[in-house]
Design a protein around this motif. Sequence first.
Motif, PDB file in Angstrom:
ATOM      1  N   ALA A 163      -6.568   8.467  -5.620  1.00 37.17           N
ATOM      2  CA  ALA A 163      -7.353   7.901  -6.728  1.00 37.17           C
ATOM      3  C   ALA A 163      -6.441   7.082  -7.638  1.00 37.17           C
ATOM      4  O   ALA A 163      -6.792   5.968  -8.052  1.00 37.17           O
ATOM      5  CB  ALA A 163      -8.026   9.021  -7.520  1.00 37.17           C
ATOM      6  N   ARG A 164      -5.258   7.608  -7.930  1.00 35.55           N
ATOM      7  CA  ARG A 164      -4.338   6.881  -8.800  1.00 35.55           C
ATOM      8  C   ARG A 164      -3.787   5.641  -8.106  1.00 35.55           C
ATOM      9  O   ARG A 164      -3.513   4.628  -8.750  1.00 35.55           O
ATOM     10  CB  ARG A 164      -3.198   7.788  -9.265  1.00 35.55           C
ATOM     11  N   ALA A 165      -3.631   5.707  -6.800  1.00 35.14           N
ATOM     12  CA  ALA A 165      -3.121   4.557  -6.044  1.00 35.14           C
ATOM     13  C   ALA A 165      -4.221   3.524  -5.782  1.00 35.14           C
ATOM     14  O   ALA A 165      -3.936   2.419  -5.322  1.00 35.14           O
ATOM     15  CB  ALA A 165      -2.534   5.028  -4.720  1.00 35.14           C
ATOM     16  N   GLY A 166      -5.472   3.908  -6.049  1.00 33.55           N
ATOM     17  CA  GLY A 166      -6.586   3.001  -5.758  1.00 33.55           C
ATOM     18  C   GLY A 166      -6.777   2.819  -4.270  1.00 33.55           C
ATOM     19  O   GLY A 166      -7.120   1.729  -3.796  1.00 33.55           O
ATOM     20  N   THR A 192       0.840  -1.203   0.000  1.00 29.46           N
ATOM     21  CA  THR A 192       0.000   0.000   0.000  1.00 29.46           C
ATOM     22  C   THR A 192       0.871   1.249   0.000  1.00 29.46           C
ATOM     23  O   THR A 192       0.636   2.205  -0.752  1.00 29.46           O
ATOM     24  CB  THR A 192      -0.929   0.023   1.235  1.00 29.46           C
ATOM     25  N   ARG A 193       1.894   1.227   0.852  1.00 31.07           N
ATOM     26  CA  ARG A 193       2.805   2.370   0.937  1.00 31.07           C
ATOM     27  C   ARG A 193       3.500   2.610  -0.401  1.00 31.07           C
ATOM     28  O   ARG A 193       3.609   3.740  -0.874  1.00 31.07           O
ATOM     29  CB  ARG A 193       3.841   2.104   2.038  1.00 31.07           C
ATOM     30  N   GLN A 194       3.966   1.506  -1.024  1.00 28.05           N
ATOM     31  CA  GLN A 194       4.673   1.632  -2.289  1.00 28.05           C
ATOM     32  C   GLN A 194       3.750   2.138  -3.399  1.00 28.05           C
ATOM     33  O   GLN A 194       4.162   2.951  -4.238  1.00 28.05           O
ATOM     34  CB  GLN A 194       5.286   0.277  -2.687  1.00 28.05           C
ATOM     35  N   SER A 232      -7.401   5.264  -0.291  1.00 26.56           N
ATOM     36  CA  SER A 232      -8.291   6.247   0.318  1.00 26.56           C
ATOM     37  C   SER A 232      -7.477   7.338   1.001  1.00 26.56           C
ATOM     38  O   SER A 232      -6.307   7.135   1.341  1.00 26.56           O
ATOM     39  CB  SER A 232      -9.195   5.581   1.350  1.00 26.56           C
ATOM     40  N   VAL A 233      -8.119   8.487   1.192  1.00 25.05           N
ATOM     41  CA  VAL A 233      -7.449   9.596   1.882  1.00 25.05           C
ATOM     42  C   VAL A 233      -7.061   9.171   3.296  1.00 25.05           C
ATOM     43  O   VAL A 233      -5.972   9.478   3.773  1.00 25.05           O
ATOM     44  CB  VAL A 233      -8.367  10.845   1.914  1.00 25.05           C
ATOM     45  N   GLY A 234      -7.951   8.424   3.959  1.00 21.13           N
ATOM     46  CA  GLY A 234      -7.660   7.962   5.318  1.00 21.13           C
ATOM     47  C   GLY A 234      -6.423   7.087   5.366  1.00 21.13           C
ATOM     48  O   GLY A 234      -5.607   7.195   6.284  1.00 21.13           O
ATOM     49  N   SER A 235      -6.271   6.240   4.361  1.00 27.35           N
ATOM     50  CA  SER A 235      -5.102   5.363   4.302  1.00 27.35           C
ATOM     51  C   SER A 235      -3.827   6.172   4.086  1.00 27.35           C
ATOM     52  O   SER A 235      -2.793   5.900   4.693  1.00 27.35           O
ATOM     53  CB  SER A 235      -5.274   4.344   3.172  1.00 27.35           C
ATOM     54  N   LEU A 236      -3.912   7.190   3.233  1.00 23.33           N
ATOM     55  CA  LEU A 236      -2.727   8.033   2.997  1.00 23.33           C
ATOM     56  C   LEU A 236      -2.302   8.724   4.286  1.00 23.33           C
ATOM     57  O   LEU A 236      -1.114   8.737   4.636  1.00 23.33           O
ATOM     58  CB  LEU A 236      -3.033   9.073   1.917  1.00 23.33           C
ATOM     59  N   TYR A 237      -3.275   9.290   5.002  1.00 19.36           N
ATOM     60  CA  TYR A 237      -2.937   9.977   6.254  1.00 19.36           C
ATOM     61  C   TYR A 237      -2.432   8.995   7.309  1.00 19.36           C
ATOM     62  O   TYR A 237      -1.569   9.347   8.119  1.00 19.36           O
ATOM     63  CB  TYR A 237      -4.134  10.774   6.767  1.00 19.36           C
ATOM     64  N   HIS A 238      -2.932   7.775   7.264  1.00 13.40           N
ATOM     65  CA  HIS A 238      -2.457   6.751   8.200  1.00 13.40           C
ATOM     66  C   HIS A 238      -0.987   6.414   7.941  1.00 13.40           C
ATOM     67  O   HIS A 238      -0.192   6.286   8.874  1.00 13.40           O
ATOM     68  CB  HIS A 238      -3.309   5.487   8.075  1.00 13.40           C
TER      69      HIS A 238
END
Length: 201
Positions: free
Chosen positions: A42-45, A15-17, A47-53
């Motif tokens: 969106a490009r990573a498929g 997910t991070r990669q 969520s915003v919550g996951s990015l902030y996590h």
Amino acid sequence: MARKSSWEWSRTAQTRQSMLQAAREIFAEHGFAEANVADVVARAGSSVGSLYHHFGGKTELFLALYEDHQAAHEEASASSVAKAKQAGVADPVELLIAGARAYLAGAWERRDLVRLFMEGDGPPGFELLRRTRGREWIRQNAVLLGASGDPVDRFMVTVLTSIIGEAAREVVTSDTEEAAQEVIDAAMVLIRRLDPLKRPE
């Protein structure tokens, strides 16, 4: 339990990669200021919550991308120097050249990132981080060259490091890999001519 933990770690790393790759594309296309977190996820498929996590926000994502890029540079250069030593190369300047070639090859391979980080469109504090990295790069080159701490040696190592850095700028704006290689070869010729630790008679 260990198997589940390993799977979760692998998924987290993936997910991070994916987010870093998406961020690389979005930042390269729009720059830091104009890039949108929503476009990245969106490009990573994801969520915003996951990015902030995983990263904490757009700034941290940009800095993580920079740190990964620098780590790749350092790993490639260190590996190249180690291989040269194993092959019997002992001349410090030739060892520096081995590391510089790997560094510049990486600059070509990741030219989108190098251009992004060169343009100065980064979050607050990024320029300070770049300058700090630059000073550390000079220090590492001084150690590799066995330079003393006197002002002339420090100056020469700084000049040498600047040549490699300026070569990277030319490499990433080259139209073809062949043209980039010509710049790399020219930089190596210049480094040899300078023979930075040789004192004039």
